[in-house]
Design an enzyme around this catalytic site. Structure first.
Site, short mmCIF file in Angstrom:
data_model
loop_
_atom_site.label_atom_id
_atom_site.label_comp_id
_atom_site.label_asym_id
_atom_site.label_seq_id
_atom_site.Cartn_x
_atom_site.Cartn_y
_atom_site.Cartn_z
N GLU A 137 0.83 -1.19 0.00
CA GLU A 137 0.00 0.00 0.00
C GLU A 137 0.88 1.25 0.00
OE1 GLU A 137 -3.23 0.52 -0.12
OE2 GLU A 137 -4.23 -1.35 0.46
N HIS A 179 -3.52 -2.63 -8.32
CA HIS A 179 -4.75 -3.27 -7.82
C HIS A 179 -5.82 -3.29 -8.91
CE1 HIS A 179 -7.76 -3.54 -4.20
NE2 HIS A 179 -7.84 -4.58 -5.00
#
Length: 208
Positions: A137, A179
């Site tokens: 992330e 993603h």
């Protein structure tokens, strides 16, 4: 992650970041003590950058024995849609059902680790991709490129290069993905402002 929440000021972010950095401690990346891995001849990776262990709630990931139980062949790049501090809270909340292996902070490239690489983090929204990947992330919002700082790119690239070296993952866009590229996802991160050319160049430059 994508949540509709107020976006705090950079001043608040940096204040919280300083406190988090003071409290965190360096810890190994996996259950073993060694992190060296096979790599292609003539391409020696740099070591893992400093990583600070901040464990996610046990209810937010699956304990495993990777890569023995599940092979690892992918790195998935995410953007949090949260501050770093709020991301930590989410990963540590057992009701959230979400986690990633790492999160890179915008201001200084500080890297938190939340799930050991041996285990399956819940970050991709696709079980097959969860089992085969390392999730990284990045603090920020997909529509605000100012969050994607030089420090973030550089530290994340070092981390991705080390992961690729450890597991023999090819350094290309088929194996280092966003993603948004995970089948079945409804997420758009890392978004149109993530500089893939710059990022991949930095990852490749981490091999000598």
């Amino acid at each position: 992650m994508q949540h509709d929440i107020p976006r705090p000021s950079r001043r608040r972010l940096l204040t919280g970041a300083a406190a988090a950095a003071a409290a965190a401690a360096l810890l190994p990346l996996g259950t073993g003590s060694a992190h060296a891995a096979p790599h292609r001849a003539g391409r020696a990776p740099r070591a893992y950058p400093d990583v600070h262990w901040t464990p996610a709630a046990g209810a937010n990931f699956t304990a495993a024995d990777r890569p023995t139980q599940y092979g690892i062949d992918t790195v998935i790049v995410h953007v949090t849609q949260e501050t770093y501090a709020d991301t930590v809270k989410i990963f540590q909340n057992p009701k959230k059902g979400v986690s990633a292996h790492y999160c890179v902070r915008s201001a200084d490239g500080y890297i938190g680790q939340f799930v050991r690489e041996d285990d399956v983090a819940w970050h991709a929204g696709n079980w097959g991709y969860n089992t085969r990947s390392i999730g990284i992330e990045h603090e920020g919002w997909v529509d605000q490129p100012q969050w994607f700082t030089a420090a973030m790119y550089e530290q994340s690239a070092l981390l991705t290069a080390a992961v690729c070296a450890r597991y023999g993952i090819p350094v290309d866009r088929e194996h280092i993905i966003g993603h948004v590229e995970v089948p079945g996802t409804d997420h758009t991160d890392p978004g149109p402002y993530w500089d893939w050319a710059r990022y991949m160049s930095l990852v490749k430059a981490s091999f000598r």
